[in-house]
Design a protein around this motif. Structure first.
Motif, PDB file in Angstrom:
ATOM      1  N   LYS A 182     112.717  51.196  -9.076  1.00 10.95           N
ATOM      2  CA  LYS A 182     112.253  49.882  -9.529  1.00 10.95           C
ATOM      3  C   LYS A 182     112.854  49.523 -10.882  1.00 10.95           C
ATOM      4  CE  LYS A 182     107.851  49.915  -7.025  1.00 10.95           C
ATOM      5  NZ  LYS A 182     106.368  49.975  -7.149  1.00 10.95           N
ATOM      6  N   GLU A 183     112.827  50.480 -11.805  1.00 15.59           N
ATOM      7  CA  GLU A 183     113.342  50.195 -13.144  1.00 15.59           C
ATOM      8  C   GLU A 183     114.851  49.992 -13.122  1.00 15.59           C
ATOM      9  OE1 GLU A 183     113.144  51.962 -17.711  1.00 15.59           O
ATOM     10  OE2 GLU A 183     111.849  52.795 -16.138  1.00 15.59           O
ATOM     11  N   ALA A 184     115.551  50.766 -12.311  1.00 18.33           N
ATOM     12  CA  ALA A 184     117.007  50.647 -12.235  1.00 18.33           C
ATOM     13  C   ALA A 184     117.418  49.281 -11.710  1.00 18.33           C
ATOM     14  CB  ALA A 184     117.575  51.744 -11.332  1.00 18.33           C
ATOM     15  N   VAL A 185     116.750  48.816 -10.662  1.00 19.80           N
ATOM     16  CA  VAL A 185     117.069  47.495 -10.100  1.00 19.80           C
ATOM     17  C   VAL A 185     116.755  46.405 -11.118  1.00 19.80           C
ATOM     18  CG1 VAL A 185     116.454  45.819  -8.321  1.00 19.80           C
ATOM     19  CG2 VAL A 185     116.792  48.215  -7.709  1.00 19.80           C
ATOM     20  N   SER A 186     115.631  46.565 -11.800  1.00 26.41           N
ATOM     21  CA  SER A 186     115.242  45.581 -12.814  1.00 26.41           C
ATOM     22  C   SER A 186     116.286  45.502 -13.934  1.00 26.41           C
ATOM     23  CB  SER A 186     113.879  45.950 -13.398  1.00 26.41           C
ATOM     24  OG  SER A 186     113.510  45.066 -14.432  1.00 26.41           O
ATOM     25  N   LEU A 187     116.747  46.667 -14.397  1.00 25.94           N
ATOM     26  CA  LEU A 187     117.745  46.691 -15.468  1.00 25.94           C
ATOM     27  C   LEU A 187     119.108  46.206 -14.969  1.00 25.94           C
ATOM     28  CD1 LEU A 187     116.807  50.106 -17.124  1.00 25.94           C
ATOM     29  CD2 LEU A 187     116.472  47.822 -18.086  1.00 25.94           C
ATOM     30  N   ALA A 188     119.445  46.537 -13.734  1.00 25.70           N
ATOM     31  CA  ALA A 188     120.725  46.097 -13.168  1.00 25.70           C
ATOM     32  C   ALA A 188     120.755  44.585 -13.009  1.00 25.70           C
ATOM     33  CB  ALA A 188     120.964  46.779 -11.827  1.00 25.70           C
ATOM     34  N   LEU A 189     119.594  43.994 -12.725  1.00 22.40           N
ATOM     35  CA  LEU A 189     119.506  42.541 -12.553  1.00 22.40           C
ATOM     36  C   LEU A 189     119.842  41.797 -13.834  1.00 22.40           C
ATOM     37  CD1 LEU A 189     116.312  42.120 -10.342  1.00 22.40           C
ATOM     38  CD2 LEU A 189     118.638  41.422  -9.751  1.00 22.40           C
ATOM     39  N   LYS A 190     119.545  42.398 -14.973  1.00 22.73           N
ATOM     40  CA  LYS A 190     119.819  41.759 -16.255  1.00 22.73           C
ATOM     41  C   LYS A 190     121.315  41.565 -16.476  1.00 22.73           C
ATOM     42  CE  LYS A 190     115.650  43.513 -18.522  1.00 22.73           C
ATOM     43  NZ  LYS A 190     115.106  44.345 -19.629  1.00 22.73           N
ATOM     44  N   ASP A 191     122.096  42.424 -15.833  1.00 19.67           N
ATOM     45  CA  ASP A 191     123.551  42.322 -15.952  1.00 19.67           C
ATOM     46  C   ASP A 191     124.171  41.593 -14.767  1.00 19.67           C
ATOM     47  OD1 ASP A 191     123.473  43.806 -18.308  1.00 19.67           O
ATOM     48  OD2 ASP A 191     123.515  45.702 -17.195  1.00 19.67           O
ATOM     49  N   THR A 192     123.320  41.002 -13.922  1.00 28.40           N
ATOM     50  CA  THR A 192     123.806  40.333 -12.715  1.00 28.40           C
ATOM     51  C   THR A 192     123.425  38.855 -12.758  1.00 28.40           C
ATOM     52  OG1 THR A 192     123.488  42.358 -11.448  1.00 28.40           O
ATOM     53  CG2 THR A 192     123.764  40.330 -10.193  1.00 28.40           C
ATOM     54  N   ASP A 193     124.404  38.011 -12.806  1.00 24.77           N
ATOM     55  CA  ASP A 193     124.145  36.569 -12.773  1.00 24.77           C
ATOM     56  C   ASP A 193     123.941  36.142 -11.327  1.00 24.77           C
ATOM     57  OD1 ASP A 193     124.504  36.313 -15.530  1.00 24.77           O
ATOM     58  OD2 ASP A 193     126.689  36.121 -15.296  1.00 24.77           O
ATOM     59  N   GLN A 194     122.834  35.450 -11.096  1.00 29.10           N
ATOM     60  CA  GLN A 194     122.562  34.996  -9.739  1.00 29.10           C
ATOM     61  C   GLN A 194     123.491  33.827  -9.422  1.00 29.10           C
ATOM     62  OE1 GLN A 194     118.449  34.491  -8.874  1.00 29.10           O
ATOM     63  NE2 GLN A 194     118.796  33.613  -6.857  1.00 29.10           N
ATOM     64  N   LEU A 240     124.245  52.690  -9.076  1.00 24.46           N
ATOM     65  CA  LEU A 240     124.149  52.464  -7.634  1.00 24.46           C
ATOM     66  C   LEU A 240     123.545  51.104  -7.329  1.00 24.46           C
ATOM     67  CD1 LEU A 240     122.922  55.995  -6.499  1.00 24.46           C
ATOM     68  CD2 LEU A 240     125.131  54.965  -5.992  1.00 24.46           C
ATOM     69  N   ALA A 241     122.498  50.747  -8.072  1.00 24.44           N
ATOM     70  CA  ALA A 241     121.831  49.463  -7.847  1.00 24.44           C
ATOM     71  C   ALA A 241     122.770  48.308  -8.167  1.00 24.44           C
ATOM     72  CB  ALA A 241     120.568  49.372  -8.703  1.00 24.44           C
ATOM     73  N   GLY A 242     123.533  48.450  -9.259  1.00 18.23           N
ATOM     74  CA  GLY A 242     124.477  47.401  -9.640  1.00 18.23           C
ATOM     75  C   GLY A 242     125.501  47.139  -8.557  1.00 18.23           C
ATOM     76  N   GLY A 243     125.981  48.214  -7.943  1.00 20.90           N
ATOM     77  CA  GLY A 243     126.956  48.061  -6.869  1.00 20.90           C
ATOM     78  C   GLY A 243     126.379  47.323  -5.678  1.00 20.90           C
ATOM     79  N   LYS A 244     125.123  47.617  -5.360  1.00 24.05           N
ATOM     80  CA  LYS A 244     124.469  46.972  -4.214  1.00 24.05           C
ATOM     81  C   LYS A 244     124.185  45.505  -4.500  1.00 24.05           C
ATOM     82  CE  LYS A 244     123.011  48.017  -0.055  1.00 24.05           C
ATOM     83  NZ  LYS A 244     123.927  48.614   0.940  1.00 24.05           N
ATOM     84  N   LEU A 245     123.804  45.194  -5.746  1.00 27.82           N
ATOM     85  CA  LEU A 245     123.479  43.814  -6.108  1.00 27.82           C
ATOM     86  C   LEU A 245     124.727  42.939  -6.194  1.00 27.82           C
ATOM     87  CD1 LEU A 245     120.804  44.507  -8.863  1.00 27.82           C
ATOM     88  CD2 LEU A 245     120.380  43.536  -6.612  1.00 27.82           C
ATOM     89  N   HIS A 246     125.866  43.550  -6.507  1.00 23.37           N
ATOM     90  CA  HIS A 246     127.109  42.784  -6.633  1.00 23.37           C
ATOM     91  C   HIS A 246     127.853  42.656  -5.310  1.00 23.37           C
ATOM     92  CE1 HIS A 246     126.623  43.520 -11.014  1.00 23.37           C
ATOM     93  NE2 HIS A 246     127.282  42.389 -11.096  1.00 23.37           N
ATOM     94  N   THR A 247     127.310  43.212  -4.245  1.00 26.11           N
ATOM     95  CA  THR A 247     127.986  43.140  -2.954  1.00 26.11           C
ATOM     96  C   THR A 247     128.183  41.693  -2.517  1.00 26.11           C
ATOM     97  OG1 THR A 247     127.885  43.793  -0.634  1.00 26.11           O
ATOM     98  CG2 THR A 247     125.801  43.309  -1.690  1.00 26.11           C
ATOM     99  N   LYS A 248     129.261  41.442  -1.798  1.00 23.38           N
ATOM    100  CA  LYS A 248     129.557  40.078  -1.338  1.00 23.38           C
ATOM    101  C   LYS A 248     128.940  39.792   0.031  1.00 23.38           C
ATOM    102  CE  LYS A 248     133.854  39.668  -3.966  1.00 23.38           C
ATOM    103  NZ  LYS A 248     135.313  39.430  -3.913  1.00 23.38           N
TER     104      LYS A 248
END
Length: 275
Positions: free
Chosen positions: A203-215, A168-176
């Motif tokens: 908190k942990e999920a967002v932190s881990l999802a960020l590792k797979d998300t290039d800013q 869920l966090a990954g989907g939110k972080l990858h939103t355009k």
């Protein structure tokens, strides 16, 4: 005494019978009876029966109808005791009959709150995006608390919670959406909390999802321009110069944009004579 004058099958309800009686003023419809109650009562055409005995038979039939309603309600899926009780009350069944029906269902193995809770949690975990806090609340609303709820919720381990939360966090972080990277992080955490995930898992999920998300720097710059232009349209009619500058800077900072990016936007806006 009351005389049973006729017993006929009901046309629209299989297993139900109409009983006609004569109280000394001619034949009339008396009441309906379920087949099981008709057989167990032993009443027959031409029989005379006391008012008291008649009322006892009718009472048994009413209780039987309550039990039958509960069985029909259970035929669609498993139910908790509280669900069945609420349903029967809505159907205006006698509270005493309701409790009798629940006891019979329990004795015959038709209801088991612990089994219901276990199946409920497994279904929710495997088919929804809900976190454990919401699922536990739903269990409570269905009357499942204490040890039964704890045992059922044990299926929803922290590992399962974290796995679901990361997706869920990954989907939110990858939103355009044209928002700052920091605001996307905050929104991802808020979404998880609103869906019933624990603070630790969020908190942990967002932190881990960020590792797979290039800013994406270009996307961040596009977002700050989009938000900055909106703010300029909002504040430019009431402020100008330094005051306008500060209002936009602070508003963008609150939205999670880094100050160096904000400053870059301000400088580019001035070069384009936006100010």
């Amino acid at each position: 005494m009351v005389k049973i004058t006729k017993i006929t099958t009901q046309k629209n309800t299989i297993g139900r019978y109409n009983v006609f009686i004569d109280e000394g003023k001619g034949e009339k419809f008396g009441f309906g009876l379920d087949e099981d109650i008709l057989i167990s009562s032993g009443i027959t055409k031409g029989q005379e029966i006391s008012e008291e005995s008649l009322q006892t038979i009718i009472e048994k039939d009413t209780a039987h109808k309550c039990f039958t309603l509960a069985l029909q309600y259970l035929s669609y899926r498993m139910r908790s005791k509280k669900e069945i009780r609420s349903y029967l009350l809505k159907k205006e069944q006698n509270p005493t009959h309701i409790e009798e029906a629940l006891n019979r269902l329990d004795e015959q193995g038709y209801i088991d709150d612990a089994a219901f809770a276990g199946a409920f949690v497994r279904t929710k975990v495997n088919t929804t995006s809900k976190g454990p806090l919401i699922i536990r609340k739903e269990l409570q609303e269905k009357g499942i608390t204490g040890a039964a709820a704890d045992q059922a919720m044990a299926y929803y381990t922290f590992d399962k919670e974290l796995e679901k939360a990361i997706k869920l966090a990954g989907g939110k972080l990858h939103t355009k959406a044209k928002k700052s990277h920091q605001e996307k992080i905050q929104l991802a955490q808020q979404q998880l909390l609103s869906k019933g995930f624990s603070s630790a898992a969020a908190k942990e999920a967002v932190s881990l999802a960020l590792k797979d998300t290039d800013q994406d720097t270009d996307a961040e710059l596009e977002a700050v321009k989009f938000q900055g232009d909106k703010l300029w349209r909002k504040y430019s009619q009431k402020a100008e110069g330094y005051e306008l500058d500060q209002k936009i800077k602070m508003a963008l900072y609150r939205k999670g944009f880094p100050m160096e990016l904000i400053q870059k936007y301000i400088e580019e806006a001035k070069e384009k004579d936006l100010y």
